[in-house]
Write a protein that holds these residues in place. Structure first.
Motif, PDB file in Angstrom:
ATOM      1  N   UNK A  16      17.262  29.145   5.154  1.00 58.05           N
ATOM      2  CA  UNK A  16      17.907  27.686   3.902  1.00 58.05           C
ATOM      3  C   UNK A  16      17.018  26.476   4.308  1.00 58.05           C
ATOM      4  N   UNK A  17      15.988  25.691   4.269  1.00 55.35           N
ATOM      5  CA  UNK A  17      15.108  25.145   4.910  1.00 55.35           C
ATOM      6  C   UNK A  17      15.671  23.507   4.223  1.00 55.35           C
ATOM      7  N   UNK A  18      15.191  22.914   5.460  1.00 57.40           N
ATOM      8  CA  UNK A  18      15.269  20.992   4.761  1.00 57.40           C
ATOM      9  C   UNK A  18      14.551  20.793   4.295  1.00 57.40           C
ATOM     10  N   UNK A  19      14.676  20.467   3.142  1.00 62.09           N
ATOM     11  CA  UNK A  19      13.748  19.471   1.780  1.00 62.09           C
ATOM     12  C   UNK A  19      13.335  18.283   2.117  1.00 62.09           C
ATOM     13  N   UNK A  20      14.407  17.729   3.248  1.00 60.06           N
ATOM     14  CA  UNK A  20      13.771  16.401   3.861  1.00 60.06           C
ATOM     15  C   UNK A  20      12.044  16.595   4.254  1.00 60.06           C
ATOM     16  N   UNK A  21      12.568  17.156   5.185  1.00 58.84           N
ATOM     17  CA  UNK A  21      11.104  17.658   6.085  1.00 58.84           C
ATOM     18  C   UNK A  21       9.741  18.145   5.119  1.00 58.84           C
ATOM     19  N   UNK A  22      10.627  19.488   4.686  1.00 61.53           N
ATOM     20  CA  UNK A  22       8.774  19.645   3.529  1.00 61.53           C
ATOM     21  C   UNK A  22       8.407  18.320   2.812  1.00 61.53           C
ATOM     22  N   UNK A  23       9.327  17.467   2.293  1.00 60.60           N
ATOM     23  CA  UNK A  23       8.493  16.431   1.242  1.00 60.60           C
ATOM     24  C   UNK A  23       8.016  15.327   2.189  1.00 60.60           C
TER      25      UNK A  23
ATOM     26  N   UNK B 150      15.025  23.987  10.327  1.00 57.67           N
ATOM     27  CA  UNK B 150      13.943  22.547   9.804  1.00 57.67           C
ATOM     28  C   UNK B 150      12.971  23.139  10.787  1.00 57.67           C
ATOM     29  N   UNK B 151      11.873  23.101   9.560  1.00 62.00           N
ATOM     30  CA  UNK B 151      10.040  23.577   9.619  1.00 62.00           C
ATOM     31  C   UNK B 151       9.864  22.222   9.919  1.00 62.00           C
ATOM     32  N   UNK B 152       9.199  21.677  11.594  1.00 58.17           N
ATOM     33  CA  UNK B 152       8.854  21.238  12.042  1.00 58.17           C
ATOM     34  C   UNK B 152       6.747  21.137  12.386  1.00 58.17           C
ATOM     35  N   UNK B 153       6.425  19.730  12.564  1.00 52.63           N
ATOM     36  CA  UNK B 153       5.225  20.226  12.570  1.00 52.63           C
ATOM     37  C   UNK B 153       3.933  20.738  11.453  1.00 52.63           C
ATOM     38  N   UNK B 154       2.571  19.770  11.309  1.00 50.46           N
ATOM     39  CA  UNK B 154       2.507  19.376  10.260  1.00 50.46           C
ATOM     40  C   UNK B 154       1.717  20.489   9.585  1.00 50.46           C
ATOM     41  N   UNK B 155       1.687  21.720  10.659  1.00 51.43           N
ATOM     42  CA  UNK B 155       1.274  22.970  10.519  1.00 51.43           C
ATOM     43  C   UNK B 155       1.940  23.787   9.534  1.00 51.43           C
ATOM     44  N   UNK B 156       3.751  22.931   9.732  1.00 49.02           N
ATOM     45  CA  UNK B 156       4.504  24.419   9.021  1.00 49.02           C
ATOM     46  C   UNK B 156       3.789  24.261   7.100  1.00 49.02           C
ATOM     47  N   UNK B 157       3.220  22.568   6.641  1.00 48.06           N
ATOM     48  CA  UNK B 157       2.940  21.768   5.436  1.00 48.06           C
ATOM     49  C   UNK B 157       2.089  22.620   4.804  1.00 48.06           C
ATOM     50  N   UNK B 158       0.543  22.462   5.953  1.00 48.32           N
ATOM     51  CA  UNK B 158      -0.761  22.538   5.738  1.00 48.32           C
ATOM     52  C   UNK B 158      -1.014  23.606   7.028  1.00 48.32           C
ATOM     53  N   UNK B 159      -0.904  25.070   6.360  1.00 47.13           N
ATOM     54  CA  UNK B 159      -1.657  26.009   7.963  1.00 47.13           C
ATOM     55  C   UNK B 159      -2.529  25.864   7.604  1.00 47.13           C
ATOM     56  N   UNK B 160      -3.160  26.746   9.087  1.00 47.28           N
ATOM     57  CA  UNK B 160      -3.869  26.675   9.406  1.00 47.28           C
ATOM     58  C   UNK B 160      -5.140  27.209   8.147  1.00 47.28           C
ATOM     59  N   UNK B 161      -4.548  28.682   7.678  1.00 47.33           N
ATOM     60  CA  UNK B 161      -5.647  29.360   6.597  1.00 47.33           C
ATOM     61  C   UNK B 161      -6.596  28.838   5.551  1.00 47.33           C
ATOM     62  N   UNK B 162      -5.012  27.564   5.706  1.00 43.89           N
ATOM     63  CA  UNK B 162      -5.469  26.511   4.059  1.00 43.89           C
ATOM     64  C   UNK B 162      -6.951  25.695   4.395  1.00 43.89           C
ATOM     65  N   UNK B 163      -6.776  25.612   5.845  1.00 43.11           N
ATOM     66  CA  UNK B 163      -7.638  24.321   6.292  1.00 43.11           C
ATOM     67  C   UNK B 163      -9.112  25.558   6.651  1.00 43.11           C
ATOM     68  N   UNK B 164      -8.972  27.021   7.113  1.00 40.39           N
ATOM     69  CA  UNK B 164     -10.263  27.738   7.418  1.00 40.39           C
ATOM     70  C   UNK B 164     -10.945  27.904   5.420  1.00 40.39           C
ATOM     71  N   UNK B 165     -10.281  28.380   4.675  1.00 34.43           N
ATOM     72  CA  UNK B 165     -10.298  28.845   3.382  1.00 34.43           C
ATOM     73  C   UNK B 165     -11.306  27.393   2.948  1.00 34.43           C
ATOM     74  N   UNK B 166     -10.402  26.200   3.203  1.00 34.61           N
ATOM     75  CA  UNK B 166     -11.092  25.109   2.625  1.00 34.61           C
ATOM     76  C   UNK B 166     -12.358  24.821   2.727  1.00 34.61           C
ATOM     77  N   UNK B 167     -12.200  24.721   3.732  1.00 31.91           N
ATOM     78  CA  UNK B 167     -13.937  23.983   5.168  1.00 31.91           C
ATOM     79  C   UNK B 167     -14.809  25.676   4.642  1.00 31.91           C
TER      80      UNK B 167
ATOM     81  N   UNK C 296      18.370  12.077  10.753  1.00 30.68           N
ATOM     82  CA  UNK C 296      19.723  12.460   9.665  1.00 30.68           C
ATOM     83  C   UNK C 296      19.223  13.634   8.830  1.00 30.68           C
ATOM     84  N   UNK C 297      18.914  13.768   8.152  1.00 25.32           N
ATOM     85  CA  UNK C 297      18.741  15.247   7.348  1.00 25.32           C
ATOM     86  C   UNK C 297      19.082  16.479   8.838  1.00 25.32           C
ATOM     87  N   UNK C 298      18.349  16.879  10.184  1.00 21.16           N
ATOM     88  CA  UNK C 298      18.600  17.582  11.217  1.00 21.16           C
ATOM     89  C   UNK C 298      19.857  17.765  11.284  1.00 21.16           C
TER      90      UNK C 298
END
Length: 183
Positions: free
Chosen positions: A66-73, A27-44, A112-114
């Motif tokens: 195998x990644x937890x799709x509930x948390x990605x969503x 399970x990937x946890x944290x907004x950084x798993x979905x919106x990585x820093x390099x995304x922010x830097x390039x957007x800025x 519950x998805x954990x």
């Protein structure tokens, strides 16, 4: 790829948490798993295109995890509500927006998805500061202090709560620091 590999460091590996075996359910946890820093830097900077960048989700999936799709969503649905960002300036005034999701947003669907993806939790902590966006000399005046901590340098309460949540639900907790600034 070479620069990224040379810039990575394993700081600690208690109880042989790493490497994770191919096929591990994580399970990937944290907004950084979905919106990585390099995304922010390039957007800025107004450069790049996310379609040309491999996300953490793709990279881990490509390595057989195998990644937890509930948390990605879950994080995808909240990326506009909790966008990590840094508004800096050459004058030393700026604001760090950690953008971590508070525990009040996590419901039974998420926790519950954990159980189905509990080989390990990978928590993402990140900061995006640097050239033209250095941390100011007076963090209190620049709105960098909240929850009693310096948001540019210390782990804030939402991040601490995320670590506690992971420790309570997973046998292995891995923290990935994705930062252009010391934490």
């Amino acid at each position: 790829i070479q620069v990224a590999a040379e810039g990575a460091a394993l700081l600690k590996n208690e109880n042989s948490a790493l490497p994770l075996a191919s096929g591990s359910k994580v399970t990937l946890l944290g907004m950084g798993s979905h919106v990585p820093m390099y995304d922010i830097a390039q957007g800025a900077a107004g450069i790049g295109n996310r379609d040309q960048i491999t996300s953490f989700e793709e990279a881990f999936g490509d390595r057989g995890l195998q990644l937890n799709p509930t948390m990605i969503s879950f994080y995808d649905g909240l990326k506009d509500k909790y966008p990590p960002a840094y508004q800096g300036s050459y004058t030393g005034a700026g604001t760090v927006i950690i953008g971590e999701v508070p525990q009040s947003e996590y419901g039974s669907a998420q926790t519950g998805s954990f159980a189905g993806y509990n080989d390990a939790a990978i928590i993402f902590l990140e900061r995006n500061v640097g050239e033209g966006g250095d941390l100011p000399d007076n963090p209190a005046a620049a709105n960098l202090v909240s929850d009693g901590v310096h948001d540019g340098l210390q782990i804030n309460n939402d991040e601490r709560d995320l670590i506690k949540l992971a420790k309570a639900n997973f046998p292995k907790v891995i923290v990935l620091l994705n930062s252009s600034n010391p934490i």
